[in-house]
Design a protein around this motif. Sequence first.
Motif, mmCIF file in Angstrom:
data_model
loop_
_atom_site.group_PDB
_atom_site.id
_atom_site.type_symbol
_atom_site.label_atom_id
_atom_site.label_comp_id
_atom_site.label_asym_id
_atom_site.label_seq_id
_atom_site.Cartn_x
_atom_site.Cartn_y
_atom_site.Cartn_z
ATOM 1 N N ALA A 45 0.854 -1.241 0.257
ATOM 2 C CA ALA A 45 0.003 -0.125 -0.072
ATOM 3 C C ALA A 45 0.914 1.157 -0.102
ATOM 4 O O ALA A 45 1.891 1.267 0.751
ATOM 5 C CB ALA A 45 -0.900 -0.079 1.089
ATOM 6 N N VAL A 46 0.321 2.382 -0.775
ATOM 7 C CA VAL A 46 1.119 3.412 -0.858
ATOM 8 C C VAL A 46 0.051 4.609 -0.563
ATOM 9 O O VAL A 46 -1.068 4.642 -1.295
ATOM 10 C CB VAL A 46 1.903 3.660 -2.082
ATOM 11 C CG1 VAL A 46 2.396 5.194 -2.193
ATOM 12 C CG2 VAL A 46 2.713 2.686 -2.222
ATOM 13 N N VAL A 57 -4.634 12.529 -1.215
ATOM 14 C CA VAL A 57 -4.239 12.816 -2.411
ATOM 15 C C VAL A 57 -4.113 11.573 -3.358
ATOM 16 O O VAL A 57 -4.758 11.572 -4.738
ATOM 17 C CB VAL A 57 -2.654 13.311 -2.715
ATOM 18 C CG1 VAL A 57 -2.315 13.665 -4.116
ATOM 19 C CG2 VAL A 57 -2.680 14.847 -1.708
ATOM 20 N N PHE A 58 -3.813 10.580 -3.061
ATOM 21 C CA PHE A 58 -3.631 9.171 -3.722
ATOM 22 C C PHE A 58 -3.476 8.160 -2.580
ATOM 23 O O PHE A 58 -2.915 8.245 -1.746
ATOM 24 C CB PHE A 58 -2.533 9.210 -4.686
ATOM 25 C CG PHE A 58 -2.409 8.016 -5.630
ATOM 26 C CD1 PHE A 58 -3.164 8.087 -6.766
ATOM 27 C CD2 PHE A 58 -1.556 6.923 -5.255
ATOM 28 C CE1 PHE A 58 -3.194 6.908 -7.607
ATOM 29 C CE2 PHE A 58 -1.315 5.829 -6.177
ATOM 30 C CZ PHE A 58 -2.417 5.700 -7.093
ATOM 31 N N LEU A 59 -4.263 7.052 -2.880
ATOM 32 C CA LEU A 59 -4.066 5.621 -2.022
ATOM 33 C C LEU A 59 -4.049 4.443 -3.261
ATOM 34 O O LEU A 59 -4.973 4.488 -3.935
ATOM 35 C CB LEU A 59 -5.320 5.716 -1.282
ATOM 36 C CG LEU A 59 -5.242 4.396 -0.326
ATOM 37 C CD1 LEU A 59 -4.049 4.219 0.707
ATOM 38 C CD2 LEU A 59 -6.286 4.583 0.469
ATOM 39 N N GLY A 63 -1.695 -2.915 -5.578
ATOM 40 C CA GLY A 63 -1.762 -2.686 -6.969
ATOM 41 C C GLY A 63 -2.941 -1.896 -7.706
ATOM 42 O O GLY A 63 -3.088 -1.789 -8.783
ATOM 43 N N HIS A 64 -3.823 -1.638 -7.006
ATOM 44 C CA HIS A 64 -5.283 -0.778 -7.308
ATOM 45 C C HIS A 64 -5.504 0.404 -6.626
ATOM 46 O O HIS A 64 -5.079 0.540 -5.396
ATOM 47 C CB HIS A 64 -6.142 -1.843 -6.828
ATOM 48 C CG HIS A 64 -6.174 -3.335 -7.570
ATOM 49 N ND1 HIS A 64 -6.366 -3.567 -9.003
ATOM 50 C CD2 HIS A 64 -5.994 -4.487 -7.101
ATOM 51 C CE1 HIS A 64 -6.325 -4.664 -9.296
ATOM 52 N NE2 HIS A 64 -6.147 -5.508 -7.903
ATOM 53 N N ASP A 65 -5.745 1.231 -7.684
ATOM 54 C CA ASP A 65 -6.138 2.660 -7.073
ATOM 55 C C ASP A 65 -7.282 2.706 -6.049
ATOM 56 O O ASP A 65 -8.262 2.040 -6.446
ATOM 57 C CB ASP A 65 -6.097 3.796 -7.940
ATOM 58 C CG ASP A 65 -4.814 3.615 -8.859
ATOM 59 O OD1 ASP A 65 -3.806 3.204 -8.464
ATOM 60 O OD2 ASP A 65 -4.926 4.569 -10.050
ATOM 61 N N ALA A 78 -3.181 12.581 -10.249
ATOM 62 C CA ALA A 78 -2.403 11.907 -9.416
ATOM 63 C C ALA A 78 -2.290 10.286 -9.900
ATOM 64 O O ALA A 78 -3.311 9.591 -10.036
ATOM 65 C CB ALA A 78 -2.798 12.080 -7.959
ATOM 66 N N SER A 79 -0.989 9.861 -10.005
ATOM 67 C CA SER A 79 -0.805 8.542 -10.246
ATOM 68 C C SER A 79 0.708 8.239 -9.765
ATOM 69 O O SER A 79 1.544 8.939 -9.503
ATOM 70 C CB SER A 79 -0.878 8.112 -11.732
ATOM 71 O OG SER A 79 -0.068 8.803 -12.673
#
Length: 423
Positions: A45-46, A57-59, A63-65, A78-79
């Motif tokens: 996870a990021v 902002v982004f999670l 491997g899935h947004d 954002a990516s």
Amino acid sequence: MSRNALSIYGQATSPSYMSHTNMTSYVGHTTSLPCWALSHTPVTAVEWRRPQTSNYVFLSRDGHDDSGKQDPSYRNRASLVDSKVKNGDASLVLKDISPEDSGLYECRVKGSKSRRKRRGVLGGLPVSTVNLQVHLEQEMTGNRGDDLVLPCRAPRDAAVDAVEWLRTDMESGTYIFLMRDSIPDPTRQHPSYRGRVELMDPDLKDGNLSLVLKNVSSKDVGTYVCHTKTSGEREKRATIESKPISIIHLKVETPVVHITVYTGNSATFPCRAPVGTDIVALEWTRPDLEDNGYVCLVRDGILDPTRQHPSYRGRVELVDPHLKNGDLSLVLQNATRSDTGRYECRLSRQQGRQKRATIQTEPVHIIQLLVLESGDEEKEDEEKNQTLSTIPPEPRARQRHGLIGVGIAGAAVAVLYLVMFFI
């Protein structure tokens, strides 16, 4: 300046984080915010977020947004640089930057062996923090004849009633482009920009107010300012009175093409006029010629040998004598060593004949010709090497030593992080 350039001044400045980076970007650019998970354990996870905000902002998980609680202003912008986070690269790509993006960003990661509970946001200290500063003012450089995009962005979710582009050195009250209520207003548009400017997105989706400037020339050099009006009030004045949201310092250069041929061969010098140009006269010159004689001059479709330099008589011709489709290219036959030099292509769009022997305009194109004797391949390679070699040997050696030092320091940080990561 090219449209994605940015300045990075990254230094580890706080003992509370693994890394901290200060970055500078500009309106309309794409920026990469660095983040590295210093662990050999796969990252599952990021999360990127801005402090003291409820949405992220982004999670990314497995491997899935995850856009469930993503801040709406970052959706589709954002990516991750690498969606699989290979080698621990959790860096974030942020597209179409606006002034609202300025501020602090925090990056957190979760490893496959982490004992943290699954929840909406990742806990613990950030792996990386980035302080991003977005500047309204930037420099751009384009080549003559190019079409350029001058970036400008309104505040997100703002209802834009009008957008205006000005040039600071022009007469007060005139503008480059003005649109009110989705309708362009040419009333006081400067004549030199009529038919050459348009909005990149006439529908102003997502606040994109960028301007397309076509067929740029040296006369377009200057400072461009973008204004917008987002209130529901109508203004009677010709121009919009508001603070600028984008400032562009534009420079225009003439492209230089380097050509190398061997003696006895022919060389073609490319030159092209903008599409739709009504060409009255075309001239190829060489600045270092004696008596200011020209290489080739064509007026109203007729070759004029009056002051043509004797060394070029019978050796030059146009690729297209009728100049169709704006092709002004010149063929030089039977090249000699004395032909080495700089060649400039100029054109005139003025009606009526000019009395002067040469055309008094800036070059459309510049050619730098090098003519070599047969067997001069080694000299050509040597000259190319001198051009390409911009870093002397000693600084390169110092760079290698610096990289070794950084590698050793990075390894020490990695060991420390492994201990912290699984506690």
